[in-house]
Design a protein around this motif. Structure first.
Motif, PDB file in Angstrom:
ATOM      1  N   GLN A   4     -40.242  15.591 -26.178  1.00 15.10           N
ATOM      2  CA  GLN A   4     -38.968  16.089 -26.680  1.00 15.10           C
ATOM      3  C   GLN A   4     -38.195  14.928 -27.321  1.00 15.10           C
ATOM      4  O   GLN A   4     -38.266  13.793 -26.849  1.00 15.10           O
ATOM      5  CB  GLN A   4     -38.131  16.690 -25.542  1.00 15.10           C
ATOM      6  CG  GLN A   4     -38.796  17.850 -24.822  1.00 15.10           C
ATOM      7  CD  GLN A   4     -38.868  19.094 -25.695  1.00 15.10           C
ATOM      8  OE1 GLN A   4     -37.980  19.326 -26.510  1.00 15.10           O
ATOM      9  NE2 GLN A   4     -39.925  19.880 -25.509  1.00 15.10           N
ATOM     10  N   VAL A   5     -37.460  15.230 -28.373  1.00 15.06           N
ATOM     11  CA  VAL A   5     -36.626  14.249 -29.060  1.00 15.06           C
ATOM     12  C   VAL A   5     -35.169  14.651 -28.891  1.00 15.06           C
ATOM     13  O   VAL A   5     -34.794  15.798 -29.183  1.00 15.06           O
ATOM     14  CB  VAL A   5     -36.980  14.161 -30.560  1.00 15.06           C
ATOM     15  CG1 VAL A   5     -36.052  13.175 -31.274  1.00 15.06           C
ATOM     16  CG2 VAL A   5     -38.433  13.755 -30.744  1.00 15.06           C
ATOM     17  N   GLY A  12     -23.348   6.765 -26.642  1.00 15.38           N
ATOM     18  CA  GLY A  12     -24.702   6.264 -26.421  1.00 15.38           C
ATOM     19  C   GLY A  12     -25.478   6.978 -25.331  1.00 15.38           C
ATOM     20  O   GLY A  12     -26.617   6.594 -25.054  1.00 15.38           O
ATOM     21  N   SER A  13     -24.909   8.004 -24.731  1.00 14.30           N
ATOM     22  CA  SER A  13     -25.598   8.717 -23.642  1.00 14.30           C
ATOM     23  C   SER A  13     -26.331   9.950 -24.189  1.00 14.30           C
ATOM     24  O   SER A  13     -26.064  10.412 -25.304  1.00 14.30           O
ATOM     25  CB  SER A  13     -24.591   9.140 -22.574  1.00 14.30           C
ATOM     26  OG  SER A  13     -23.641  10.049 -23.107  1.00 14.30           O
ATOM     27  N   PHE A  14     -27.240  10.467 -23.403  1.00 12.73           N
ATOM     28  CA  PHE A  14     -27.957  11.687 -23.782  1.00 12.73           C
ATOM     29  C   PHE A  14     -28.333  12.439 -22.513  1.00 12.73           C
ATOM     30  O   PHE A  14     -28.291  11.902 -21.395  1.00 12.73           O
ATOM     31  CB  PHE A  14     -29.209  11.355 -24.604  1.00 12.73           C
ATOM     32  CG  PHE A  14     -30.283  10.662 -23.818  1.00 12.73           C
ATOM     33  CD1 PHE A  14     -31.279  11.381 -23.181  1.00 12.73           C
ATOM     34  CD2 PHE A  14     -30.288   9.275 -23.707  1.00 12.73           C
ATOM     35  CE1 PHE A  14     -32.266  10.751 -22.452  1.00 12.73           C
ATOM     36  CE2 PHE A  14     -31.271   8.634 -22.979  1.00 12.73           C
ATOM     37  CZ  PHE A  14     -32.263   9.368 -22.354  1.00 12.73           C
ATOM     38  N   GLU A  15     -28.733  13.680 -22.675  1.00  8.27           N
ATOM     39  CA  GLU A  15     -29.113  14.522 -21.540  1.00  8.27           C
ATOM     40  C   GLU A  15     -30.206  15.486 -21.977  1.00  8.27           C
ATOM     41  O   GLU A  15     -30.141  16.056 -23.072  1.00  8.27           O
ATOM     42  CB  GLU A  15     -27.906  15.304 -21.018  1.00  8.27           C
ATOM     43  CG  GLU A  15     -28.222  16.181 -19.818  1.00  8.27           C
ATOM     44  CD  GLU A  15     -26.998  16.881 -19.270  1.00  8.27           C
ATOM     45  OE1 GLU A  15     -27.053  18.113 -19.108  1.00  8.27           O
ATOM     46  OE2 GLU A  15     -25.987  16.189 -19.014  1.00  8.27           O
ATOM     47  N   LEU A  16     -31.205  15.652 -21.135  1.00  9.91           N
ATOM     48  CA  LEU A  16     -32.297  16.588 -21.378  1.00  9.91           C
ATOM     49  C   LEU A  16     -32.434  17.480 -20.148  1.00  9.91           C
ATOM     50  O   LEU A  16     -32.700  16.995 -19.050  1.00  9.91           O
ATOM     51  CB  LEU A  16     -33.607  15.834 -21.644  1.00  9.91           C
ATOM     52  CG  LEU A  16     -34.844  16.700 -21.860  1.00  9.91           C
ATOM     53  CD1 LEU A  16     -34.677  17.577 -23.096  1.00  9.91           C
ATOM     54  CD2 LEU A  16     -36.094  15.839 -21.985  1.00  9.91           C
ATOM     55  N   SER A  17     -32.227  18.759 -20.328  1.00 10.34           N
ATOM     56  CA  SER A  17     -32.256  19.717 -19.210  1.00 10.34           C
ATOM     57  C   SER A  17     -33.583  20.473 -19.203  1.00 10.34           C
ATOM     58  O   SER A  17     -34.120  20.839 -20.263  1.00 10.34           O
ATOM     59  CB  SER A  17     -31.097  20.716 -19.318  1.00 10.34           C
ATOM     60  OG  SER A  17     -29.857  20.034 -19.295  1.00 10.34           O
ATOM     61  N   LEU A  34     -44.368  14.366 -11.301  1.00 11.46           N
ATOM     62  CA  LEU A  34     -44.929  14.280 -12.640  1.00 11.46           C
ATOM     63  C   LEU A  34     -44.380  13.022 -13.302  1.00 11.46           C
ATOM     64  O   LEU A  34     -43.167  12.794 -13.309  1.00 11.46           O
ATOM     65  CB  LEU A  34     -44.542  15.510 -13.457  1.00 11.46           C
ATOM     66  CG  LEU A  34     -45.128  15.607 -14.872  1.00 11.46           C
ATOM     67  CD1 LEU A  34     -46.637  15.816 -14.790  1.00 11.46           C
ATOM     68  CD2 LEU A  34     -44.462  16.751 -15.636  1.00 11.46           C
ATOM     69  N   PRO A  35     -45.260  12.165 -13.842  1.00 11.79           N
ATOM     70  CA  PRO A  35     -44.749  10.939 -14.471  1.00 11.79           C
ATOM     71  C   PRO A  35     -43.993  11.273 -15.768  1.00 11.79           C
ATOM     72  O   PRO A  35     -44.361  12.198 -16.495  1.00 11.79           O
ATOM     73  CB  PRO A  35     -46.015  10.133 -14.754  1.00 11.79           C
ATOM     74  CG  PRO A  35     -47.108  11.145 -14.807  1.00 11.79           C
ATOM     75  CD  PRO A  35     -46.724  12.232 -13.858  1.00 11.79           C
ATOM     76  N   TRP A  36     -42.952  10.494 -16.031  1.00 18.96           N
ATOM     77  CA  TRP A  36     -42.205  10.669 -17.276  1.00 18.96           C
ATOM     78  C   TRP A  36     -42.145   9.333 -18.021  1.00 18.96           C
ATOM     79  O   TRP A  36     -42.294   8.266 -17.434  1.00 18.96           O
ATOM     80  CB  TRP A  36     -40.798  11.226 -17.044  1.00 18.96           C
ATOM     81  CG  TRP A  36     -39.937  10.413 -16.112  1.00 18.96           C
ATOM     82  CD1 TRP A  36     -39.739  10.647 -14.793  1.00 18.96           C
ATOM     83  CD2 TRP A  36     -39.170   9.247 -16.429  1.00 18.96           C
ATOM     84  NE1 TRP A  36     -38.902   9.720 -14.237  1.00 18.96           N
ATOM     85  CE2 TRP A  36     -38.531   8.841 -15.231  1.00 18.96           C
ATOM     86  CE3 TRP A  36     -38.964   8.506 -17.582  1.00 18.96           C
ATOM     87  CZ2 TRP A  36     -37.703   7.713 -15.183  1.00 18.96           C
ATOM     88  CZ3 TRP A  36     -38.147   7.390 -17.531  1.00 18.96           C
ATOM     89  CH2 TRP A  36     -37.515   7.005 -16.342  1.00 18.96           C
TER      90      TRP A  36
END
Length: 316
Positions: A4-5, A12-17, A34-36
């Motif tokens: 995912q991009v 400067g922050s981000f979030e992936l749900s 699960l490795p990320w």
């Protein structure tokens, strides 16, 4: 899992749900974790970054945060408060152990209160080093809650002191000003450091000179007095500034020296009256010469007419 991009926000922050249904599906396919992999490719001004870890699929994820009472400190200042909190969604993790490590020092352990928070006090002098220091906090996890960790940065520097003295050689128009001072820290003089001498009027910086400190930490800058003449009738402020290139030293500023710039010398009243008298004399002399000239012309004209009359030569 497809990569995912995401884009960072203004800070400067981000979030992936990831939806819970998807997490349950991943748990059935891959087990407990699960490795990320998190990667930033970099750009023209920033280097690449790579982070890896394990995502818990069956235990409830937690979030550990670290907050410092201040991000910069010197060796002789008071303690820095490090606040650590652990949460799991909206739940505050009370009565759990938090491990804290500062730089390469020993690991400290503290238990959170009912609000899921624990505070540590850090005295900068006990760290054993200066510069950029890493502050790491981690929650080891439990049977039902996944581990988490967080990191912050503290900059510890040595206290510096900078003085400034001002003197003048010669008069205020053709002489020069000498500005000297000394740069030291708790260990003594700082040798070979660049010190700037800033000249300003009001809030505007007009010029800056630089000099290196000698073996005694002393610097010297000379400025010609004529450079201040454009500020006649005003006051010029001069201050020494030390801005270190390394984080291990604290920036320093000296007290301000105020240099009053005198106005141009006024003309004495005796000179003024003398000039007036001279001007009046010149005017009177010009008037007298003018009158004498015309009297002379009239006399010549009268003599000419008389000569013609005696000889019988008509006028014209």
């Amino acid at each position: 899992v497809e990569p995912q991009v995401v884009r960072t926000s203004a800070d400067g922050s981000f979030e992936l749900s990831i939806a819970r249904e998807d997490v349950e599906t991943l748990a059935q396919q891959h087990g407990d974790s699960l490795p990320w992999r998190l990667e930033f490719a970099g750009g023209p001004n920033f280097g690449a970054v790579l982070r890896t870890g394990q995502m818990e699929l069956k235990r409830t994820p937690t979030v550990t945060t670290v907050a410092l009472s201040r991000r910069e400190a010197t060796l002789d200042t008071g303690p820095v408060t490090i606040d650590v909190s652990v949460t799991a969604g909206t739940r505050r993790m009370a009565k759990v152990s938090v491990h804290l490590r500062v730089d390469q020092g020993p690991e400290l352990v503290g238990d959170t209160d009912q609000q899921g928070r624990v505070a540590f006090l850090l005295r900068p002098a006990t760290v054993g080093g200066v510069g950029r220091v890493s502050v790491q906090a981690r929650f080891a996890g439990t049977a039902d809650f996944a581990p988490s960790q967080a990191e912050a940065t503290l900059v510890i520097s040595r206290t510096t002191r900078l003085t400034l003295r001002a003197g003048r050689e010669g008069d205020t128009r053709s002489g020069r000003y000498r500005f000297s001072g000394r740069l030291v820290d708790e260990n003594g003089p700082l040798v070979g450091k660049t010190v700037g001498v800033v000249v300003s009027t009001g809030d505007l910086e007009q010029s800056q000179r630089t000099a290196l400190t000698d073996a005694r930490g002393v610097f010297l800058v000379a400025i010609e007095a004529r450079e201040f003449l454009e500020f006649e009738g005003e006051s010029v402020e001069v201050q020494a500034v030390f801005q270190p290139a390394l984080l291990e030293l604290q920036p320093a500023r000296s007290e301000r020296a105020v240099i009053p710039v005198p106005e141009p010398p006024s003309v004495p009243m005796s000179w003024y009256f003398a000039c007036l008298a001279a001007a009046a004399g010149l005017v009177l002399l010009a008037v007298l010469l003018h009158l004498r000239f015309w009297v002379h012309v009239r006399r010549l004209w009268a003599r000419r007419r008389l000569r013609r009359h005696v000889t019988g030569v008509p006028d014209g």
